[in-house]
Motif scaffolding. Structure first.
Motif, PDB file in Angstrom:
ATOM      1  N   ILE A 162      29.881  21.476  41.106  1.00  0.00           N
ATOM      2  CA  ILE A 162      30.754  20.312  41.310  1.00  0.00           C
ATOM      3  C   ILE A 162      32.204  20.680  41.023  1.00  0.00           C
ATOM      4  O   ILE A 162      33.119  20.318  41.770  1.00  0.00           O
ATOM      5  N   MET A 163      32.440  21.425  39.954  1.00  0.00           N
ATOM      6  CA  MET A 163      33.796  21.842  39.622  1.00  0.00           C
ATOM      7  C   MET A 163      34.379  22.731  40.713  1.00  0.00           C
ATOM      8  O   MET A 163      35.572  22.634  41.043  1.00  0.00           O
ATOM      9  N   SER A 164      33.543  23.579  41.299  1.00  0.00           N
ATOM     10  CA  SER A 164      34.008  24.460  42.378  1.00  0.00           C
ATOM     11  C   SER A 164      34.388  23.653  43.615  1.00  0.00           C
ATOM     12  O   SER A 164      35.396  23.941  44.271  1.00  0.00           O
ATOM     13  N   VAL A 165      33.584  22.652  43.946  1.00  0.00           N
ATOM     14  CA  VAL A 165      33.896  21.787  45.093  1.00  0.00           C
ATOM     15  C   VAL A 165      35.177  21.000  44.836  1.00  0.00           C
ATOM     16  O   VAL A 165      36.041  20.876  45.714  1.00  0.00           O
ATOM     17  N   VAL A 166      35.307  20.456  43.637  1.00  0.00           N
ATOM     18  CA  VAL A 166      36.519  19.711  43.280  1.00  0.00           C
ATOM     19  C   VAL A 166      37.746  20.608  43.398  1.00  0.00           C
ATOM     20  O   VAL A 166      38.782  20.200  43.945  1.00  0.00           O
ATOM     21  N   LEU A 167      37.636  21.822  42.911  1.00  0.00           N
ATOM     22  CA  LEU A 167      38.742  22.769  42.996  1.00  0.00           C
ATOM     23  C   LEU A 167      39.120  23.029  44.449  1.00  0.00           C
ATOM     24  O   LEU A 167      40.309  23.041  44.802  1.00  0.00           O
ATOM     25  N   THR A 168      38.128  23.231  45.308  1.00  0.00           N
ATOM     26  CA  THR A 168      38.397  23.501  46.725  1.00  0.00           C
ATOM     27  C   THR A 168      39.128  22.338  47.378  1.00  0.00           C
ATOM     28  O   THR A 168      40.120  22.531  48.098  1.00  0.00           O
ATOM     29  N   VAL A 169      38.667  21.120  47.137  1.00  0.00           N
ATOM     30  CA  VAL A 169      39.306  19.939  47.719  1.00  0.00           C
ATOM     31  C   VAL A 169      40.738  19.796  47.225  1.00  0.00           C
ATOM     32  O   VAL A 169      41.647  19.472  47.998  1.00  0.00           O
ATOM     33  N   MET A 170      40.968  20.080  45.957  1.00  0.00           N
ATOM     34  CA  MET A 170      42.311  19.923  45.408  1.00  0.00           C
ATOM     35  C   MET A 170      43.258  20.998  45.933  1.00  0.00           C
ATOM     36  O   MET A 170      44.452  20.739  46.130  1.00  0.00           O
ATOM     37  N   ILE A 171      42.747  22.198  46.168  1.00  0.00           N
ATOM     38  CA  ILE A 171      43.582  23.240  46.773  1.00  0.00           C
ATOM     39  C   ILE A 171      43.988  22.834  48.185  1.00  0.00           C
ATOM     40  O   ILE A 171      45.143  23.011  48.599  1.00  0.00           O
ATOM     41  N   ILE A 172      43.044  22.245  48.924  1.00  0.00           N
ATOM     42  CA  ILE A 172      43.370  21.755  50.266  1.00  0.00           C
ATOM     43  C   ILE A 172      44.413  20.649  50.185  1.00  0.00           C
ATOM     44  O   ILE A 172      45.384  20.626  50.943  1.00  0.00           O
ATOM     45  N   THR A 173      44.231  19.716  49.248  1.00  0.00           N
ATOM     46  CA  THR A 173      45.166  18.604  49.091  1.00  0.00           C
ATOM     47  C   THR A 173      46.556  19.082  48.700  1.00  0.00           C
ATOM     48  O   THR A 173      47.564  18.470  49.066  1.00  0.00           O
ATOM     49  N   SER A 174      46.632  20.192  47.970  1.00  0.00           N
ATOM     50  CA  SER A 174      47.931  20.696  47.517  1.00  0.00           C
ATOM     51  C   SER A 174      48.784  21.233  48.654  1.00  0.00           C
ATOM     52  O   SER A 174      49.977  21.477  48.477  1.00  0.00           O
ATOM     53  N   GLY A 175      48.168  21.447  49.826  1.00  0.00           N
ATOM     54  CA  GLY A 175      48.922  21.941  50.975  1.00  0.00           C
ATOM     55  C   GLY A 175      48.876  23.444  51.136  1.00  0.00           C
ATOM     56  O   GLY A 175      49.727  24.017  51.829  1.00  0.00           O
ATOM     57  N   ALA A 176      47.896  24.090  50.522  1.00  0.00           N
ATOM     58  CA  ALA A 176      47.773  25.544  50.671  1.00  0.00           C
ATOM     59  C   ALA A 176      47.516  25.912  52.134  1.00  0.00           C
ATOM     60  O   ALA A 176      46.864  25.172  52.868  1.00  0.00           O
ATOM     61  N   ARG A 177      48.021  27.040  52.546  1.00  0.00           N
ATOM     62  CA  ARG A 177      47.894  27.454  53.939  1.00  0.00           C
ATOM     63  C   ARG A 177      46.448  27.803  54.275  1.00  0.00           C
ATOM     64  O   ARG A 177      45.676  28.226  53.425  1.00  0.00           O
ATOM     65  N   LEU A 178      46.127  27.660  55.559  1.00  0.00           N
ATOM     66  CA  LEU A 178      44.760  27.849  56.027  1.00  0.00           C
ATOM     67  C   LEU A 178      44.253  29.260  55.738  1.00  0.00           C
ATOM     68  O   LEU A 178      43.093  29.444  55.358  1.00  0.00           O
ATOM     69  N   ARG A 179      45.093  30.266  55.891  1.00  0.00           N
ATOM     70  CA  ARG A 179      44.620  31.640  55.681  1.00  0.00           C
ATOM     71  C   ARG A 179      44.224  31.885  54.230  1.00  0.00           C
ATOM     72  O   ARG A 179      43.308  32.663  53.957  1.00  0.00           O
ATOM     73  N   TYR A 180      44.917  31.205  53.312  1.00  0.00           N
ATOM     74  CA  TYR A 180      44.530  31.336  51.908  1.00  0.00           C
ATOM     75  C   TYR A 180      43.149  30.719  51.683  1.00  0.00           C
ATOM     76  O   TYR A 180      42.325  31.264  50.928  1.00  0.00           O
ATOM     77  N   LEU A 181      42.903  29.575  52.321  1.00  0.00           N
ATOM     78  CA  LEU A 181      41.611  28.910  52.174  1.00  0.00           C
ATOM     79  C   LEU A 181      40.487  29.759  52.749  1.00  0.00           C
ATOM     80  O   LEU A 181      39.400  29.833  52.175  1.00  0.00           O
ATOM     81  N   VAL A 182      40.764  30.409  53.888  1.00  0.00           N
ATOM     82  CA  VAL A 182      39.755  31.276  54.496  1.00  0.00           C
ATOM     83  C   VAL A 182      39.432  32.452  53.568  1.00  0.00           C
ATOM     84  O   VAL A 182      38.262  32.798  53.359  1.00  0.00           O
ATOM     85  N   ILE A 183      40.465  33.050  53.000  1.00  0.00           N
ATOM     86  CA  ILE A 183      40.262  34.184  52.085  1.00  0.00           C
ATOM     87  C   ILE A 183      39.442  33.752  50.870  1.00  0.00           C
ATOM     88  O   ILE A 183      38.505  34.448  50.445  1.00  0.00           O
ATOM     89  N   LEU A 184      39.760  32.585  50.307  1.00  0.00           N
ATOM     90  CA  LEU A 184      39.023  32.092  49.147  1.00  0.00           C
ATOM     91  C   LEU A 184      37.574  31.790  49.496  1.00  0.00           C
ATOM     92  O   LEU A 184      36.662  32.056  48.701  1.00  0.00           O
ATOM     93  N   THR A 185      37.340  31.247  50.694  1.00  0.00           N
ATOM     94  CA  THR A 185      35.976  30.944  51.119  1.00  0.00           C
ATOM     95  C   THR A 185      35.146  32.215  51.254  1.00  0.00           C
ATOM     96  O   THR A 185      34.010  32.299  50.773  1.00  0.00           O
ATOM     97  N   VAL A 186      35.718  33.223  51.898  1.00  0.00           N
ATOM     98  CA  VAL A 186      35.017  34.497  52.064  1.00  0.00           C
ATOM     99  C   VAL A 186      34.737  35.128  50.699  1.00  0.00           C
ATOM    100  O   VAL A 186      33.632  35.643  50.443  1.00  0.00           O
ATOM    101  N   ALA A 187      35.723  35.081  49.815  1.00  0.00           N
ATOM    102  CA  ALA A 187      35.547  35.648  48.478  1.00  0.00           C
ATOM    103  C   ALA A 187      34.437  34.928  47.720  1.00  0.00           C
ATOM    104  O   ALA A 187      33.633  35.555  47.013  1.00  0.00           O
ATOM    105  N   GLY A 188      34.383  33.606  47.873  1.00  0.00           N
ATOM    106  CA  GLY A 188      33.343  32.834  47.207  1.00  0.00           C
ATOM    107  C   GLY A 188      31.956  33.196  47.698  1.00  0.00           C
ATOM    108  O   GLY A 188      31.009  33.335  46.904  1.00  0.00           O
ATOM    109  N   VAL A 189      31.816  33.359  49.023  1.00  0.00           N
ATOM    110  CA  VAL A 189      30.517  33.744  49.591  1.00  0.00           C
ATOM    111  C   VAL A 189      30.098  35.125  49.099  1.00  0.00           C
ATOM    112  O   VAL A 189      28.938  35.355  48.745  1.00  0.00           O
TER     113      VAL A 189
END
Length: 365
Positions: A162-189
């Motif tokens: 739950i904390m990981s999901v909350v963190l992901t949503v808040m990073i998206i809400t903060s306006g982080a760029r899409l490529r950063y989100l993709v990198i974090l997603t791949v790293a998480g997997v």
């Protein structure tokens, strides 16, 4: 400010809590009677936590949420210290997990407060950044990673997710760029795959995952809880067997029914209609949280509401989903409904925080 108070949000949370109190009573009274105890023992404690939750909600709603800008890191530090302390001899162990402090007759679970602390500290940090650069993301990941790892160590994989999901949503809400989100997603997997490969995940957690993937192979061991859960919900039919008349509920066939599997008591006794009502109330709360995030007057308020929405929505999805076999079983309470004081306090504090943001959307700082 009072005219901007979200009474729909508050009323929905209170109504869910009252339904939960009845379900907790129905799931525990027979076992208490058989043991020669007070059949209303769990009901009284749940109502006590409900009253305390309402008090916390009012207090949090009345104090301007911008005070968090000065006190967020102190609150975060206290929660981290409590997570460390619960892993020592100060913590109370139950069912193989070390997650609780005993405070007189009551027990507190720091991991529940860690989710709210994560929302607060990430909101405060990100709201001060005009643009989210990699170095800012690194700070956020460190701030979030410390409590997530401590919670997982207890072990409490469900809350860590739950904390990981909350963190992901808040990073998206903060306006982080899409490529950063993709990198974090791949790293998480990659990290998840590595944890499974190197057996960093506990054996019983892997067992739950395996039982989820092979639900029809057996009705014992890891699959027993799920099998009993589905049978109880299916027995409810359209309108349920009636309150206090569920065979599975009265017979205690569903393990941890007053906590993690409380939705089975709803499904058996109130049927599909009752389950739909409970889910609809959660839907109302989610829509009010989304609305609060949209009308918040500043980035801090928007991020606080977004984090609250992520926490509540994923908690409901994870709890209800595991009772019907949609996702693997994880020890997560159903917000406002499951028996437990720490979760009740945290979710009402979260409602108070959102109400706080809404009431001050048109006031000057």
């Amino acid at each position: 400010m009072l005219r901007h108070c979200d009474f729909v949000l508050v009323a929905s949370a209170v109504l869910l809590s009252l339904i939960g109190a009845v379900m907790v009573y129905s799931a525990t009274r027979v076992a208490q009677l058989d043991a020669g105890g007070d059949p209303k023992y769990f009901l009284k404690r749940q109502l006590l936590w409900l009253v305390m939750g309402l008090v916390v909600m009012v207090v949090v709603a009345l104090v301007d949420y911008h005070w968090l800008e000065q006190w967020a890191y102190l609150l975060y530090g206290l929660v981290v210290l409590s997570l460390i302390a619960v892993l020592t001899h100060f913590g109370h162990t139950s069912l193989g997990a070390q997650r609780w402090f005993s405070v007189g007759p009551l027990e507190l679970q720091p991991s529940e407060f860690a989710v709210l602390a994560l929302i607060v500290v990430v909101s405060v940090y990100c709201s001060r950044q005009e643009t989210i650069f990699p170095r800012n993301l690194a700070v956020v990941l460190v701030l979030a990673g410390v409590p997530i790892l401590l919670v997982y160590k207890q072990p409490d994989l469900g809350t860590a997710l739950i904390m990981s999901v909350v963190l992901t949503v808040m990073i998206i809400t903060s306006g982080a760029r899409l490529r950063y989100l993709v990198i974090l997603t791949v790293a998480g997997v990659v990290l998840l795959a590595a944890a499974i490969h190197f057996k960093l995940i506990h054996a019983y957690q892997l067992g739950r995952l395996n039982s989820f993937l092979h639900q029809n192979t057996a009705t014992s061991g890891a699959n027993y809880n799920l099998a009993q859960s589905i049978l109880a919900i299916g027995a409810g039919g359209l309108f349920g067997t009636g309150i206090f008349h569920g065979a599975a509920t009265n017979g205690g066939f569903v393990p941890a029914q007053q906590t993690d599997f409380i939705f089975t008591a709803v499904g058996e006794q109130l049927g599909f209609a009752g389950g739909l009502l409970v889910i609809a109330l959660f839907g109302v709360i989610a829509l009010r949280l989304l609305r609060a995030a949209q009308i918040a007057r500043d980035p801090l308020g928007r991020m606080l509401c977004s984090g609250a929405l992520a926490m509540l929505a994923f908690s409901v999805f994870q709890n209800v989903g595991m009772t019907v076999g949609l996702i693997p079983i994880a020890g997560i309470p159903l917000p406002f409904v499951s028996y437990g004081g720490s979760a009740m306090l945290v979710f009402f504090a979260t409602v108070g925080l959102v109400v706080n943001v809404e009431m001050r959307r048109s006031t000057r700082r």
